[in-house]
Design a protein around this motif. Structure first.
Motif, PDB file in Angstrom:
ATOM      1  N   HIS A 468     -54.721  80.331 -42.379  1.00 58.22           N
ATOM      2  CA  HIS A 468     -54.429  78.970 -42.706  1.00 58.22           C
ATOM      3  C   HIS A 468     -53.722  79.056 -43.796  1.00 58.22           C
ATOM      4  O   HIS A 468     -52.569  78.211 -44.047  1.00 58.22           O
ATOM      5  CB  HIS A 468     -55.746  78.373 -42.889  1.00 58.22           C
ATOM      6  CG  HIS A 468     -55.706  76.928 -43.388  1.00 58.22           C
ATOM      7  ND1 HIS A 468     -55.921  75.578 -42.361  1.00 58.22           N
ATOM      8  CD2 HIS A 468     -55.210  76.123 -44.436  1.00 58.22           C
ATOM      9  CE1 HIS A 468     -55.637  74.604 -43.042  1.00 58.22           C
ATOM     10  NE2 HIS A 468     -55.189  74.905 -44.495  1.00 58.22           N
ATOM     11  N   HIS A 472     -49.609  78.020 -44.944  1.00 62.53           N
ATOM     12  CA  HIS A 472     -49.112  77.184 -46.162  1.00 62.53           C
ATOM     13  C   HIS A 472     -48.008  77.744 -46.982  1.00 62.53           C
ATOM     14  O   HIS A 472     -46.891  77.550 -47.273  1.00 62.53           O
ATOM     15  CB  HIS A 472     -50.167  76.609 -47.128  1.00 62.53           C
ATOM     16  CG  HIS A 472     -50.993  75.498 -46.380  1.00 62.53           C
ATOM     17  ND1 HIS A 472     -50.685  74.330 -46.293  1.00 62.53           N
ATOM     18  CD2 HIS A 472     -52.495  75.328 -46.309  1.00 62.53           C
ATOM     19  CE1 HIS A 472     -51.600  73.546 -45.876  1.00 62.53           C
ATOM     20  NE2 HIS A 472     -52.696  74.214 -46.141  1.00 62.53           N
ATOM     21  N   GLU A 498     -50.524  69.549 -43.239  1.00 67.46           N
ATOM     22  CA  GLU A 498     -51.423  70.956 -42.718  1.00 67.46           C
ATOM     23  C   GLU A 498     -50.887  71.353 -41.425  1.00 67.46           C
ATOM     24  O   GLU A 498     -51.747  72.204 -40.683  1.00 67.46           O
ATOM     25  CB  GLU A 498     -52.950  70.437 -42.424  1.00 67.46           C
ATOM     26  CG  GLU A 498     -53.640  69.744 -43.887  1.00 67.46           C
ATOM     27  CD  GLU A 498     -53.975  71.201 -44.682  1.00 67.46           C
ATOM     28  OE1 GLU A 498     -53.929  72.062 -44.229  1.00 67.46           O
ATOM     29  OE2 GLU A 498     -53.839  70.875 -45.667  1.00 67.46           O
ATOM     30  N   SER A 501     -50.296  75.217 -41.531  1.00 68.07           N
ATOM     31  CA  SER A 501     -51.506  75.932 -41.844  1.00 68.07           C
ATOM     32  C   SER A 501     -52.406  75.997 -40.554  1.00 68.07           C
ATOM     33  O   SER A 501     -52.936  77.255 -39.930  1.00 68.07           O
ATOM     34  CB  SER A 501     -52.058  75.394 -42.940  1.00 68.07           C
ATOM     35  OG  SER A 501     -52.483  74.041 -42.814  1.00 68.07           O
TER      36      SER A 501
HETATM   37 ZN   LIG Z   1     -54.678  73.546 -45.883  1.00 70.47          ZN
END
Ligand SMILES: [Zn+2]
Length: 681
Positions: A468, A472, A498, A501
């Protein structure tokens, strides 16, 4: 020379000391203020070169000096650093608040926007200017004086109310203490939970005269009771206390009910001042979703599709509770307990067993290899000044060997580091007169460090966290934008951030990927297929019920902020009842006061934004389905994801980026399928 004022390359971590902070920041703030007043008093036509570039340079210097300070405060905390950090933070906040309220600056941006110069700019630069103008407007810059005074009053009152909301919740949470003196009443609770409860009792009452186990409404105490305690009346007692925190059933001074009404009313007034129909519209002005109506429809469609699965989940749970646990009528305080028992019966596997297959020296190369394959890159360890001996530094190069970006990796927990996992930017990609400045990122986690000479081993959840954060990181590092305001994650809509990610998390559930990046720390064997299947099945356990729960919260949040009159005929609680009768299958008892503890929207930044959790999941799952259709390691799809989503950053609307990648608007199907909520033929 003050190392914080050296902008020639990477931060000089070995030399930065607390005494450098104040002089560096004070100097930059005063330089920046002088520059900005010079810029706004200059009467020549503003252009990109004479107006935006000097501002970007100035703000970049400030963020590159302050960035490492904030970073060290988070990962190498010390009393000295904390003191200077806390003393300096208000100066930075004040500076940005001044910028947001600087009308001359706003007018300069408008002048640029309305000139022929604007027409000659590229899309990214136009976007930066539009974003600036939008933020000024949303900050009340357009308002006439009388309304501006009211606007600022509202802001002040709202921040006071939010902070009282949190305080009330915390105080009423802390107020509840339950001492159990007879261990027989605690059957089912795991040993570590009992141990913690025993220690809590000793801390509270002293070890000798009042033996027992102390329980509270804090998550590490409350959750295990609901999940494991076979004592039904204990569960009921705790459930009631938890569900009525900060409500009219407790101390009057801690009741959040009047605060909630006032918060919703003031947000409505704020939105009206700024020319919006309602607060939902205001919230969405800077987000990817177009309108409250769109969000509401999205949630309703998802609810409709998940509902049959949730009903099935609930029916199974009821049958199981009756047959195996002797619970004839399932109550709210039985749900977690019965679910845990059902989960154990169906999907028993040990976290410890899984963990042995994820040693760091298989996981990290596996993740790098995946990214190298998808995007045609090379990731290699390099050297740079770091803040701790465990920190590593890596170069990312393209297939021609050119440097694309770099990142620090700080994986392990330690006492000087704050909890959680996060990515942060060190340097942002942009074009300078000397050439391209390549981006740099921090990736921080809190995993268990290696023991002895063996490599660290990670739980599957930790592996997901690592992917995750790396997602990013790649969003920041693989950008190809050359202007800072929309480069990397800058300027990306809040509900789309998001996507990259959560997208990366999907690979952690992919057999072809896991097979290659798992290796048992003793036997060296990859993860067995049967264990993998169990992990997937366990992941989707009760996903129908969980989906409906998230929808209930999202819909309640958006309707309350867009189609509800605070203090009108209907109460907040009645609105929630309406939402539940529309979408929920599990209905809490009438005494339950969920809104009174819904901090995300009353005290956090999620007002008219709670939907973004599901929204981002839909986008990331749907983006990933393009890989599933064409091969999950397909470099052509990888190149397309890189160029349409990662490379463009905030330089265009997230919906446009998504559609360019996917070839159509987002669809719910992939998420439903990933969660086991879609019949596949
Ligand atoms: Zn995040």
């Amino acid at each position: 020379m003050n190392p914080l004022l050296d902008f020639s390359g990477l931060p000089r971590f070995a030399e930065i000391r607390p005494e450098h902070v104040s002089p560096a920041i004070d100097k930059l703030l005063s330089d920046n203020r002088a520059l900005i007043s010079r810029l706004v008093d200059d009467h020549s036509q503003p252009t990109w070169q004479n107006f935006i570039v000097p501002m970007e340079d100035a703000n970049e210097r400030l963020s590159r000096a302050w960035g490492p300070v904030g970073h060290l405060n988070a990962v190498m905390n010390s009393p000295e650093l904390r003191e200077v950090y806390n003393a300096t933070l208000p100066k930075i906040t004040q500076y940005y608040a001044e910028l947001g309220q600087n009308l001359k600056l706003y007018n300069k941006f408008k002048e640029l926007r309305n000139s022929t110069v604007y027409e000659g700019l590229g899309a990214a630069r136009k976007k930066i200017i539009e974003n600036e103008l939008r933020d000024f407007r949303l900050g009340g810059a357009e308002l006439p004086d009388a309304q501006k005074t009211r606007y600022l009053e509202i802001q002040e009152r709202l921040s006071e109310l939010s902070s009282r909301f949190s305080d009330n919740l915390l105080d009423s949470t802390n107020d509840f203490l339950l001492l159990i003196e007879n261990k027989d009443e605690l059957t089912g609770l795991p040993e570590d939970v009992l141990q913690a409860a025993k220690e809590a009792a000793n801390d509270k009452f002293g070890s000798s005269d009042k033996p027992g186990w102390l329980f509270t409404l804090k998550a590490p105490s409350y959750m295990p009771v609901m999940q494991y305690a076979s004592n039904r009346s204990l569960r009921e007692q705790m459930y009631r206390a938890y569900g009525t925190r900060a409500s009219e059933f407790g101390k009057q001074e801690w009741d959040n009910t009047p605060l909630m009404e006032e918060i919703i009313k003031l947000r409505g007034e704020e939105a009206a001042l700024l020319g919006f129909e309602n607060y939902g519209e205001l919230s969405l002005a800077s987000k990817m979703a177009n309108s409250p109506q769109q969000v509401v429809e999205f949630m309703r469609e998802l609810a409709q599709r998940a509902r049959p699965y949730a009903e099935k989940d609930l029916a199974e749970l009821r049958t199981f509770a009756k047959a195996e646990l002797g619970i004839a009528e399932l109550q709210s305080w039985d749900n977690s307990y019965a679910s845990e028992k059902l989960r154990e019966q169906r999907y028993a596997f040990s976290e410890q067993e899984v963990k042995q297959y994820f040693p760091e020296n298989a996981v990290l190369p596996g993740m790098f290899k995946l990214v190298e394959t998808l995007y045609g890159l090379q990731i290699k360890q390099a050297s740079a000044p770091v803040w701790h001996k465990d920190v590593r530094f890596f170069d990312i190069r393209n297939d021609r060997g050119q440097l694309v970006g770099q990142f620090y990796l700080d994986l392990y927990a330690r006492s000087s580091k704050r909890g959680g996992a996060w990515m942060d930017d060190v340097i942002t990609r942009r074009r300078l007169p000397s050439g391209i400045q390549t981006p740099v990122a921090y990736l921080n986690c809190n995993f268990s460090p290696p023991v002895g000479n063996k490599p660290a081993v990670f739980t599957h959840d930790e592996v997901i966290t690592l992917f995750h954060e790396f997602g990013h990181g790649l969003h920041h590092l693989l950008t190809e934008v050359e202007d800072m305001g929309v480069s990397g994650i800058n300027g990306v809509e809040w509900d789309a951030v998001e996507l990259p990610s959560q997208f990366m998390e999907n690979f952690c559930w992919e057999w072809d990927v896991l097979h290659g990046m798992t290796r048992h720390s003793d036997s060296g064997e990859p993860l067995p297929r049967a264990l993998f299947e169990k992990m997937v099945a366990a992941k989707n356990f009760q996903s129908g019920l969980q989906t409906l729960r998230q929808i209930e919260f999202s819909l309640f949040d958006m309707l309350m902020h867009s189609n509800f009159e605070a203090g009108g005929a209907k109460s907040i609680l009645q609105l929630l009842d309406d939402v539940r009768s529309e979408v929920a299958v599990l209905i809490p008892p009438a005494f339950h006061r969920f809104p009174n503890s819904f901090s995300h929207i009353f005290a956090g930044g999620y007002a008219a934004g709670y939907y973004s959790y599901k929204w981002a999941e839909v986008l990331s799952a749907d983006a990933y389905s393009m890989f599933e259709e064409n091969g999950v390691l397909n470099p052509d799809v990888g190149a397309r994801f890189r160029s349409e989503i990662l490379a463009v950053g905030g330089s265009r609307d997230a919906m446009q980026s998504f559609s360019s990648f996917r070839g159509r608007e987002p669809s719910l199907d992939a998420l439903l399928r990933h969660n086991g909520l879609l019949e596949t033929s």
